[in-house]
Scaffold this motif. Structure first.
Motif, PDB file in Angstrom:
ATOM      1  N   GLY A 229       0.815  -1.206   0.000  1.00 33.12           N
ATOM      2  CA  GLY A 229       0.000   0.000   0.000  1.00 33.12           C
ATOM      3  C   GLY A 229       0.852   1.259   0.000  1.00 33.12           C
ATOM      4  O   GLY A 229       1.837   1.345   0.718  1.00 33.12           O
ATOM      5  N   ILE A 230       0.470   2.239  -0.828  1.00 33.11           N
ATOM      6  CA  ILE A 230       1.150   3.532  -0.865  1.00 33.11           C
ATOM      7  C   ILE A 230       0.437   4.425   0.142  1.00 33.11           C
ATOM      8  O   ILE A 230      -0.708   4.810  -0.057  1.00 33.11           O
ATOM      9  N   GLU A 231       1.131   4.722   1.221  1.00 30.92           N
ATOM     10  CA  GLU A 231       0.538   5.442   2.341  1.00 30.92           C
ATOM     11  C   GLU A 231       1.146   6.838   2.438  1.00 30.92           C
ATOM     12  O   GLU A 231       2.363   6.985   2.426  1.00 30.92           O
ATOM     13  N   PRO A 232       0.343   7.888   2.530  1.00 25.10           N
ATOM     14  CA  PRO A 232       0.895   9.236   2.605  1.00 25.10           C
ATOM     15  C   PRO A 232       1.591   9.524   3.931  1.00 25.10           C
ATOM     16  O   PRO A 232       2.350  10.467   4.034  1.00 25.10           O
ATOM     17  N   CYS A 233       1.354   8.696   4.935  1.00 27.05           N
ATOM     18  CA  CYS A 233       1.927   8.949   6.256  1.00 27.05           C
ATOM     19  C   CYS A 233       2.558   7.673   6.788  1.00 27.05           C
ATOM     20  O   CYS A 233       1.864   6.672   6.990  1.00 27.05           O
ATOM     21  N   PRO A 234       3.873   7.690   7.049  1.00 32.83           N
ATOM     22  CA  PRO A 234       4.499   6.491   7.600  1.00 32.83           C
ATOM     23  C   PRO A 234       4.099   6.237   9.054  1.00 32.83           C
ATOM     24  O   PRO A 234       4.294   5.154   9.559  1.00 32.83           O
ATOM     25  N   ILE A 235       3.523   7.211   9.694  1.00 31.16           N
ATOM     26  CA  ILE A 235       3.198   7.098  11.109  1.00 31.16           C
ATOM     27  C   ILE A 235       1.792   6.548  11.309  1.00 31.16           C
ATOM     28  O   ILE A 235       1.568   5.632  12.085  1.00 31.16           O
ATOM     29  N   ILE A 236       0.846   7.116  10.623  1.00 29.83           N
ATOM     30  CA  ILE A 236      -0.542   6.648  10.696  1.00 29.83           C
ATOM     31  C   ILE A 236      -0.851   6.067   9.327  1.00 29.83           C
ATOM     32  O   ILE A 236      -1.095   6.783   8.371  1.00 29.83           O
ATOM     33  N   GLN A 237      -0.786   4.751   9.234  1.00 32.35           N
ATOM     34  CA  GLN A 237      -0.771   4.093   7.938  1.00 32.35           C
ATOM     35  C   GLN A 237      -2.168   3.750   7.427  1.00 32.35           C
ATOM     36  O   GLN A 237      -2.939   3.094   8.110  1.00 32.35           O
ATOM     37  N   PHE A 238      -2.452   4.222   6.215  1.00 32.02           N
ATOM     38  CA  PHE A 238      -3.647   3.852   5.479  1.00 32.02           C
ATOM     39  C   PHE A 238      -3.319   4.044   4.007  1.00 32.02           C
ATOM     40  O   PHE A 238      -2.416   4.803   3.660  1.00 32.02           O
ATOM     41  N   ALA A 239      -4.011   3.329   3.138  1.00 33.29           N
ATOM     42  CA  ALA A 239      -3.697   3.429   1.715  1.00 33.29           C
ATOM     43  C   ALA A 239      -4.937   3.221   0.875  1.00 33.29           C
ATOM     44  O   ALA A 239      -5.842   2.474   1.250  1.00 33.29           O
ATOM     45  N   THR A 240      -4.955   3.878  -0.271  1.00 38.75           N
ATOM     46  CA  THR A 240      -5.986   3.632  -1.272  1.00 38.75           C
ATOM     47  C   THR A 240      -5.367   3.135  -2.568  1.00 38.75           C
ATOM     48  O   THR A 240      -6.082   2.689  -3.453  1.00 38.75           O
ATOM     49  N   ASP A 241      -4.028   3.209  -2.680  1.00 38.67           N
ATOM     50  CA  ASP A 241      -3.313   2.732  -3.860  1.00 38.67           C
ATOM     51  C   ASP A 241      -2.249   1.741  -3.436  1.00 38.67           C
ATOM     52  O   ASP A 241      -1.870   1.672  -2.264  1.00 38.67           O
ATOM     53  N   THR A 242      -1.739   0.986  -4.405  1.00 34.82           N
ATOM     54  CA  THR A 242      -0.730  -0.023  -4.125  1.00 34.82           C
ATOM     55  C   THR A 242       0.343  -0.017  -5.203  1.00 34.82           C
ATOM     56  O   THR A 242       0.086   0.405  -6.335  1.00 34.82           O
ATOM     57  N   VAL A 243       1.541  -0.494  -4.831  1.00 32.89           N
ATOM     58  CA  VAL A 243       2.611  -0.655  -5.807  1.00 32.89           C
ATOM     59  C   VAL A 243       2.503  -1.994  -6.520  1.00 32.89           C
ATOM     60  O   VAL A 243       3.179  -2.232  -7.503  1.00 32.89           O
ATOM     61  N   ARG A 244       1.661  -2.862  -6.015  1.00 32.90           N
ATOM     62  CA  ARG A 244       1.516  -4.204  -6.606  1.00 32.90           C
ATOM     63  C   ARG A 244       0.690  -4.148  -7.882  1.00 32.90           C
ATOM     64  O   ARG A 244      -0.173  -3.309  -8.054  1.00 32.90           O
ATOM     65  N   THR A 245       0.958  -5.088  -8.743  1.00 36.13           N
ATOM     66  CA  THR A 245       0.201  -5.221  -9.969  1.00 36.13           C
ATOM     67  C   THR A 245      -0.614  -6.513  -9.913  1.00 36.13           C
ATOM     68  O   THR A 245      -0.409  -7.340  -9.029  1.00 36.13           O
ATOM     69  N   ASP A 246      -1.520  -6.692 -10.842  1.00 37.18           N
ATOM     70  CA  ASP A 246      -2.267  -7.958 -10.884  1.00 37.18           C
ATOM     71  C   ASP A 246      -1.328  -9.137 -10.936  1.00 37.18           C
ATOM     72  O   ASP A 246      -1.580 -10.178 -10.355  1.00 37.18           O
ATOM     73  N   ARG A 247      -0.208  -8.952 -11.640  1.00 36.94           N
ATOM     74  CA  ARG A 247       0.761 -10.035 -11.815  1.00 36.94           C
ATOM     75  C   ARG A 247       1.340 -10.513 -10.484  1.00 36.94           C
ATOM     76  O   ARG A 247       1.567 -11.693 -10.283  1.00 36.94           O
ATOM     77  N   ASP A 248       1.597  -9.574  -9.526  1.00 29.22           N
ATOM     78  CA  ASP A 248       2.169 -10.021  -8.271  1.00 29.22           C
ATOM     79  C   ASP A 248       1.138 -10.115  -7.146  1.00 29.22           C
ATOM     80  O   ASP A 248       1.482 -10.099  -5.979  1.00 29.22           O
ATOM     81  N   GLY A 249      -0.111 -10.279  -7.494  1.00 24.14           N
ATOM     82  CA  GLY A 249      -1.120 -10.580  -6.501  1.00 24.14           C
ATOM     83  C   GLY A 249      -1.835  -9.387  -5.913  1.00 24.14           C
ATOM     84  O   GLY A 249      -2.670  -9.543  -5.034  1.00 24.14           O
ATOM     85  N   GLY A 250      -1.508  -8.197  -6.376  1.00 22.88           N
ATOM     86  CA  GLY A 250      -2.159  -7.001  -5.853  1.00 22.88           C
ATOM     87  C   GLY A 250      -3.345  -6.596  -6.709  1.00 22.88           C
ATOM     88  O   GLY A 250      -3.692  -7.244  -7.682  1.00 22.88           O
ATOM     89  N   VAL A 251      -3.926  -5.496  -6.338  1.00 17.85           N
ATOM     90  CA  VAL A 251      -5.068  -4.989  -7.080  1.00 17.85           C
ATOM     91  C   VAL A 251      -4.679  -4.195  -8.308  1.00 17.85           C
ATOM     92  O   VAL A 251      -5.486  -4.012  -9.201  1.00 17.85           O
ATOM     93  N   GLY A 252      -3.440  -3.692  -8.348  1.00 17.67           N
ATOM     94  CA  GLY A 252      -2.942  -3.025  -9.539  1.00 17.67           C
ATOM     95  C   GLY A 252      -3.304  -1.622  -9.731  1.00 17.67           C
ATOM     96  O   GLY A 252      -3.960  -0.849  -9.334  1.00 17.67           O
TER      97      GLY A 252
END
Length: 176
Positions: free
Chosen positions: A153-176
């Motif tokens: 997950g790409i999180e705007p805050c390293p301290i309070i972690q939440f994400a709406t995007d990911t670095v993963r692609t469909d190929r590596d099991g993520g949502v892409g």
């Protein structure tokens, strides 16, 4: 090793590896086994790949004595770590542990340590909550940081972690 080598090829990455403290604290905080040794192995892989590498610590009541010390900084320096980034534990998320939160006195202790060690230690020390003038700030609000979580997950805050995007692609099991 492969991930560190790939990051080196990118040429514009600086891994910030989270270390939670002792073996016991690391296992408790990250919910796994042998977390500290695996983390340190990953850290060494980054250093061996000649990446500009940092260590992040989330200070709480169970690790402040171990990680807010000159001996910890000296260990990082001896390993070749380039910078360290201190955070204080924030009890947020689905599994909060308010008993781990630092007292106001401990938060002041962190600030004093960071300021003193910046002048004494040959390692860059980032304070997650204060600018160069000692004014409180939020890294997310200022846009100076982001974090890739363990699930990608790409999180705007390293301290309070939440994400709406990911670095993963469909190929590596993520949502892409």
């Amino acid at each position: 090793e492969k991930a560190a080598t790939n990051l080196r090829k990118l040429g514009n990455s600086t891994p910030l590896v989270s270390v939670e403290g002792t073996t016991t604290v690391s296992n408790e905080r990250r919910g796994g086994k042998d977390v500290l040794n695996r983390t340190l192995r990953g850290l060494q892989n980054c250093l061996d790949a000649k990446l500009l590498t940092g260590v992040a610590t989330s200070l709480c009541k169970t690790n402040i004595d171990d990680l807010l010390s000159t001996s910890w900084l000296n260990k990082l320096i001896d390993m070749g770590v380039h910078y360290t980034w201190y955070h204080t534990y924030r009890p947020v998320g689905p599994k909060i542990s308010p008993e781990l939160a630092l007292t106001p006195e401990q938060i002041s202790q962190v600030r004093r340590f960071v300021v003193e060690q910046r002048a004494r230690s040959p390692i860059a020390i980032v304070d997650a909550y204060y600018d160069h003038n000692g004014k409180a700030l939020c890294p997310m609000a200022t846009g100076i940081s982001h974090h890739i979580g363990p699930t990608g997950g790409i999180e705007p805050c390293p301290i309070i972690q939440f994400a709406t995007d990911t670095v993963r692609t469909d190929r590596d099991g993520g949502v892409g």
